[in-house]
Design an enzyme around this catalytic site. Structure first.
Site, PDB file in Angstrom:
ATOM      1  N   ARG A  40       5.882 -35.036   0.078  1.00 59.90           N
ATOM      2  CA  ARG A  40       6.002 -34.410   1.395  1.00 59.90           C
ATOM      3  C   ARG A  40       4.778 -33.578   1.726  1.00 59.90           C
ATOM      4  O   ARG A  40       4.294 -33.575   2.855  1.00 59.90           O
ATOM      5  CB  ARG A  40       7.255 -33.538   1.440  1.00 59.90           C
ATOM      6  N   LYS A  52       7.043 -30.686  -9.084  1.00 61.54           N
ATOM      7  CA  LYS A  52       6.067 -31.784  -9.015  1.00 61.54           C
ATOM      8  C   LYS A  52       4.715 -31.355  -8.449  1.00 61.54           C
ATOM      9  O   LYS A  52       3.722 -32.080  -8.598  1.00 61.54           O
ATOM     10  CB  LYS A  52       6.628 -32.938  -8.191  1.00 61.54           C
ATOM     11  N   GLY A  96      18.874 -34.451   0.659  1.00 63.93           N
ATOM     12  CA  GLY A  96      18.561 -35.778   1.172  1.00 63.93           C
ATOM     13  C   GLY A  96      18.060 -36.680   0.067  1.00 63.93           C
ATOM     14  O   GLY A  96      18.005 -36.293  -1.106  1.00 63.93           O
ATOM     15  N   SER A 150      23.457 -22.666  13.157  1.00 66.19           N
ATOM     16  CA  SER A 150      22.347 -22.821  12.214  1.00 66.19           C
ATOM     17  C   SER A 150      21.250 -21.823  12.546  1.00 66.19           C
ATOM     18  O   SER A 150      20.802 -21.738  13.693  1.00 66.19           O
ATOM     19  CB  SER A 150      21.780 -24.243  12.284  1.00 66.19           C
ATOM     20  N   TYR A 173      17.000 -35.348  15.161  1.00 67.34           N
ATOM     21  CA  TYR A 173      16.304 -36.032  14.074  1.00 67.34           C
ATOM     22  C   TYR A 173      15.898 -37.425  14.538  1.00 67.34           C
ATOM     23  O   TYR A 173      16.736 -38.297  14.774  1.00 67.34           O
ATOM     24  CB  TYR A 173      17.196 -36.132  12.829  1.00 67.34           C
ATOM     25  N   SER A 185      17.291 -27.167   2.518  1.00 71.20           N
ATOM     26  CA  SER A 185      16.101 -26.983   1.700  1.00 71.20           C
ATOM     27  C   SER A 185      16.357 -26.171   0.431  1.00 71.20           C
ATOM     28  O   SER A 185      15.604 -25.246   0.115  1.00 71.20           O
ATOM     29  CB  SER A 185      14.976 -26.329   2.509  1.00 71.20           C
TER      30      SER A 185
END
Length: 337
Positions: free
Chosen positions: A229, A217, A286, A153, A55, A207
């Site tokens: 985003r 939204k 997040g 993952s 990241y 997510s």
């Protein structure tokens, strides 16, 4: 306050709302705001924090380390990951080779400002490194005291079984899987979840709001809100585009009465929904602003009645992606460079 759950078949408890700094920290928001968001998470009762070396090429780990400085180390759970390219992108700067794992854990610990991480995760499956080599390296990381537990993952059920068997032989605890999972993306349900339940592995899902789409939204036939985003030129890298069809967005709008009935926002409903799955230990959430954290934690401890879970399924219908093959299809076929 946030509820705790055990992570896999272990004695480790983590907060069912876990703070993740994937797309924001070290990149989309200023460091000061990111640090305030971490502090807001701590104030809200979140003690589990997830990051990765890739990241922002290590910057996210640095920000998290700075934000947690001064906290009692034993009172927080810190997770990070290894696999994707880091550093200048040399031939051995990615994957799950022994070389990359042993070098990467030291880099992550340095950036995080800690002697160990609670959970060290294989960020993807490495098709170019023998699994035996990978698991032996993870075992050595654990024996050196640099990680307490091991996770993966976006591994398939078969990969998870093979990795878990080797971990058991080596005497280490592979206790978690970190897949994408939401009302709209349920590809882990047919195979990964049953295998995980069999092995004593929990999901830490990323997510849960489908990149923000389940917040409601985004409106069908309308441009994405400024600053969202989907309006970001790099949004496609996060996989949001697959959810931005008018059919999906129309059905998401129809979820609002369900959220209203529970006294939740649509975003809170989305987080609470993934936590109804008994194999999910935590939802990764997040924040780009500290106040978002206080809103997200309201999803903790919510029980959605069976009739409302059925209504959600009826509303979303065939826009839900359930194909178990998607995990393998979306995985890197070769080691990235």
């Amino acid at each position: 306050m946030v509820t705790y759950r055990y992570l896999g078949n272990s004695g480790l408890k983590i907060t069912e709302i876990t703070f993740g700094n994937w797309l924001t920290h070290g990149g989309q928001v200023e460091n000061e705001t990111a640090i305030k968001s971490v502090h807001a998470a701590l104030d809200a009762g979140i003690t589990s924090f997830d990051t990765a070396d890739v990241y922002m090429n290590g910057k996210a780990e640095e920000v998290l380390g700075e934000a947690l400085r001064g906290q009692r180390r034993e009172s927080v759970e810190v997770f990070t990951k290894v696999y994707w390219p880091t550093g200048p992108g040399g031939a051995n700067d990615s994957g799950l080779s022994r070389k990359h794992i042993m070098e990467s854990i030291d880099g992550s610990l340095r950036r995080l400002g800690t002697d160990y991480v609670d959970l060290y995760q294989a960020h993807r499956y490495d098709t170019e490194t023998p699994l035996e080599e990978t698991m032996q390296a993870f075992a050595d990381v654990v024996r050196q005291g640099k990680a307490l537990y091991i996770g993966v993952s976006e591994w398939t059920a078969d990969q998870l079984r093979a990795g878990h068997a080797l971990a058991k032989e080596l005497g280490i605890h592979l206790i978690s899987s970190q897949p994408q999972y939401s009302m709209l993306w349920r590809v882990i349900e047919p195979e990964v979840v049953p295998a995980s339940e069999e092995l004593g592995v929990s999901q830490i899902v990323w997510s849960p709001m489908a990149q923000g789409v389940l917040s409601g939204k985004y409106l069908p036939g309308k441009d994405a809100p400024a600053g969202s985003r989907a309006a970001d030129k790099n949004a496609s890298t996060g996989g949001i585009q697959r959810f931005l069809t008018d059919d999906v967005l129309t059905r998401v709008q129809q979820l609002k009465p369900v959220a209203d009935e529970l006294g939740l926002t649509q975003a809170q409903l989305a987080i609470a929904w993934v936590l109804q799955n008994r194999n999910v230990a935590a939802a990764l959430v997040g924040a780009s602003r500290p106040e978002q954290v206080a809103e997200n934690v309201k999803a903790s401890g919510v029980e959605i009645p069976a009739e409302l879970m059925t209504r959600i399924d009826e509303i979303l219908g065939d826009v839900v992606v359930r194909d178990a093959a998607k995990t393998a299809e979306n995985a890197p076929k070769t080691r990235p460079s």
